[in-house]
Scaffold this active site. Structure first.
Site, mmCIF file in Angstrom:
data_model
loop_
_atom_site.group_PDB
_atom_site.id
_atom_site.type_symbol
_atom_site.label_atom_id
_atom_site.label_comp_id
_atom_site.label_asym_id
_atom_site.label_seq_id
_atom_site.Cartn_x
_atom_site.Cartn_y
_atom_site.Cartn_z
ATOM 1 N N GLY A 144 0.802 -1.215 0.000
ATOM 2 C CA GLY A 144 0.000 0.000 0.000
ATOM 3 C C GLY A 144 0.839 1.271 0.000
ATOM 4 C CB THR A 145 3.836 2.245 1.936
ATOM 5 O OG1 THR A 145 3.216 1.942 3.182
ATOM 6 C CG2 THR A 145 4.722 3.471 2.087
ATOM 7 C CG ASN B 236 -5.597 3.715 8.526
ATOM 8 O OD1 ASN B 236 -5.923 4.668 7.822
ATOM 9 N ND2 ASN B 236 -4.592 3.776 9.383
ATOM 10 C CD GLN C 243 -7.569 -0.859 6.908
ATOM 11 O OE1 GLN C 243 -8.354 -1.733 7.256
ATOM 12 N NE2 GLN C 243 -6.306 -0.855 7.324
ATOM 13 C CB SER D 37 -1.700 -3.575 1.051
ATOM 14 O OG SER D 37 -0.667 -4.266 1.727
ATOM 15 N N GLY D 38 -1.751 -6.793 -0.004
ATOM 16 C CA GLY D 38 -2.083 -8.187 0.267
ATOM 17 C C GLY D 38 -2.240 -8.542 1.736
ATOM 18 C CG HIS D 39 0.137 -6.698 5.065
ATOM 19 N ND1 HIS D 39 -0.136 -6.249 6.318
ATOM 20 C CD2 HIS D 39 0.569 -5.620 4.368
ATOM 21 C CE1 HIS D 39 0.139 -4.946 6.390
ATOM 22 N NE2 HIS D 39 0.566 -4.546 5.218
ATOM 23 C CB THR E 22 13.453 -9.731 -10.613
ATOM 24 O OG1 THR E 22 14.603 -9.487 -11.415
ATOM 25 C CG2 THR E 22 13.004 -11.173 -10.778
ATOM 26 C CB CYS F 100 2.289 4.325 11.306
ATOM 27 S SG CYS F 100 1.496 3.277 10.102
HETATM 28 C C1 LIG Z 1 -1.887 -0.537 5.876
HETATM 29 C C2 LIG Z 1 -2.267 0.644 5.102
HETATM 30 C C3 LIG Z 1 -1.381 1.229 4.179
HETATM 31 C C4 LIG Z 1 0.035 0.719 4.006
HETATM 32 O O1 LIG Z 1 0.056 -0.521 3.343
HETATM 33 P P1 LIG Z 1 1.392 -1.418 3.434
HETATM 34 O O2 LIG Z 1 1.117 -2.536 2.476
HETATM 35 O O3 LIG Z 1 1.487 -1.868 4.835
HETATM 36 O O4 LIG Z 1 2.512 -0.564 2.991
HETATM 37 C C5 LIG Z 1 -1.806 2.318 3.463
HETATM 38 N N1 LIG Z 1 -3.047 2.810 3.607
HETATM 39 C C6 LIG Z 1 -3.938 2.281 4.471
HETATM 40 C C7 LIG Z 1 -5.307 2.869 4.576
HETATM 41 C C8 LIG Z 1 -3.579 1.186 5.254
HETATM 42 O O5 LIG Z 1 -4.456 0.672 6.109
#
Ligand SMILES: *Cc1c(COP(=O)(O)O)cnc(C)c1O
Length: 380
Positions: free
Chosen positions: A69-70, A149, A177, A197-199, A235, A323
């Site tokens: 996401g970042t 978030n 989110q 973002s996957g996680h 890659t 964070c």
């Molecule tokens: C977690 C989050 C991010 C950052 O994503 P990462 O994959 O951890 O870098 C950005 N925006 C929101 C709203 C998030 O909740």
């Protein structure tokens, strides 16, 4: 252990890990190589783009893999700023964005960008009339998060997209989110760029994507090889991409049931906390809210103390975003809602996942009643 911090990250699902393993051990070829081992990797990357594109109702070649996401937020905002300098230097965003957006905007301000940070109301909702008023001839980008978030408030994304489109302004949304939690139609909402973002939905950490609508003005983010159509060199993280795809398939398979179950648990938990712990306030919109998000403020309580005491009982929670945990500053999101900094310091975020149960909610409420009571008594 009771895990209630799913907005920070989630457990990688076993089926995701299983899907990834062969791409470490067997199909380890470079997706850019021409022999068969390489093309196996390339095929996996193409398949993953097809799967993701279908969920958003967009084209596979509009999906670009990133480290999460970042990176997606950084890319969307910085590269649009560079590409659109001939049109202007004005960007509109909100005061409640994730730091990946806010700190990127602050960085661009030092490079000469002009940024408007829009207010939100006491529930965290953006006022679209205020957005319209902020638009100028030199506005090049509107970046508004799909859901927050910390407080879970869902923005009127389609309306914002329509406003951006009618003014010919690019529209980016940080959907980290929301993607994998609720259905998103990028075309219908006039979204030009979308970060995911996957996680955050049981995929691996360190992999995500940026959707970039075809034909929009945008610069490359990483310079190097020809990967990702020359726009994001390096890659491909094939195992991560395969894991992301597996997480997407899983998320869409269980989405409806998960949303229903989390919404019920959420409302049960909110109801009990507000009823049984005096001087408590719910942060965020009561219904336009992520299914798994609970955010409350306890008067005369330090949120950090609550977290530590919950941790001693094996309960993982957050005082806002991961964070800012560890820092004593009150949440910028809660301050933007008009919450006093004292009350903002007494905030607690509990975010649910599909493994949580009603029994766990009961345990958490009982613990919270004791913890908040004890802190208020002793003022610790
Ligand atoms: C977690 C989050 C991010 C950052 O994503 P990462 O994959 O951890 O870098 C950005 N925006 C929101 C709203 C998030 O909740």
């Amino acid at each position: 252990m009771i895990y209630l911090d799913h907005a920070a990250t989630t457990k990688t699902a076993p089926e995701v890990v299983e899907a990834m393993l062969p791409y470490f051990t067997e199909y380890y070829g470079n997706a850019g190589s021409i022999y068969r081992l390489g093309t196996e990797s390339k095929k996996a990357v193409i398949r993953a783009k097809e799967t993701i594109a279908a969920t958003l109702h967009v084209q596979p070649n509009e999906i670009y893999f990133t480290s999460g996401g970042t990176e997606s937020d950084n890319w969307a905002i910085k590269a649009t700023y560079e590409a659109c300098r001939d049109k202007g230097n004005h960007i509109i965003t909100t005061k409640i964005e994730h730091h990946a957006v806010l700190h990127t905007c602050e960085y661009l301000e030092k490079q000469g960008a002009e940024i408007t940070y829009l207010d939100v109301d006491e529930d965290g909702l953006l006022d679209t009339e205020q957005l319209k008023k902020a638009i100028r001839p030199d506005t090049i980008l509107i970046s508004v998060m799909y859901a927050n978030n910390e407080i879970g408030t869902l923005q009127p994304i389609k309306e914002i997209g329509e406003i951006a489109a009618s003014h010919g302004i690019l529209f980016h949304t940080d959907a980290v989110q929301v993607y994998g939690q609720l259905p998103i139609d990028a075309e219908d909402c006039h979204i030009d760029m979308l970060s995911a973002s996957g996680h955050k939905f049981n995929g691996p950490k360190g992999i995500g994507f940026l959707y970039i609508k075809r034909n929009i003005k945008m610069r490359s983010f990483m310079h190097g090889g020809q990967q990702e159509r020359g726009r994001r060199a390096g890659t491909e993280n094939v195992a991560g991409i395969v894991g992301l795809e597996a997480a997407v398939k899983r998320a869409y398979r269980i989405m409806e049931e998960k949303t229903k179950m989390e919404t019920e648990l959420r409302d049960y938990l909110i109801g009990r906390i507000l009823q049984e712990i005096p001087d408590t306030r719910l942060n965020g919109h009561p219904v336009k809210r992520l299914p798994g998000n609970v955010n409350v403020s306890f008067a005369a309580v330090e949120g950090e103390s609550v977290l530590i005491m919950l941790d001693m009982q094996g309960i993982c929670a957050s005082s806002g975003s991961a964070c800012t945990t560890g820092a004593l500053d009150p949440s910028h999101v809660l301050l933007a809602l008009g919450v006093s900094s004292e009350l903002a310091r007494g905030s607690l975020r509990l975010t649910l996942g599909e493994d949580n149960t009603r029994e766990e909610m009961d345990i958490v409420v009982e613990e919270l009643k004791q913890i908040v009571g004890r802190i208020r008594e002793h003022r610790i």
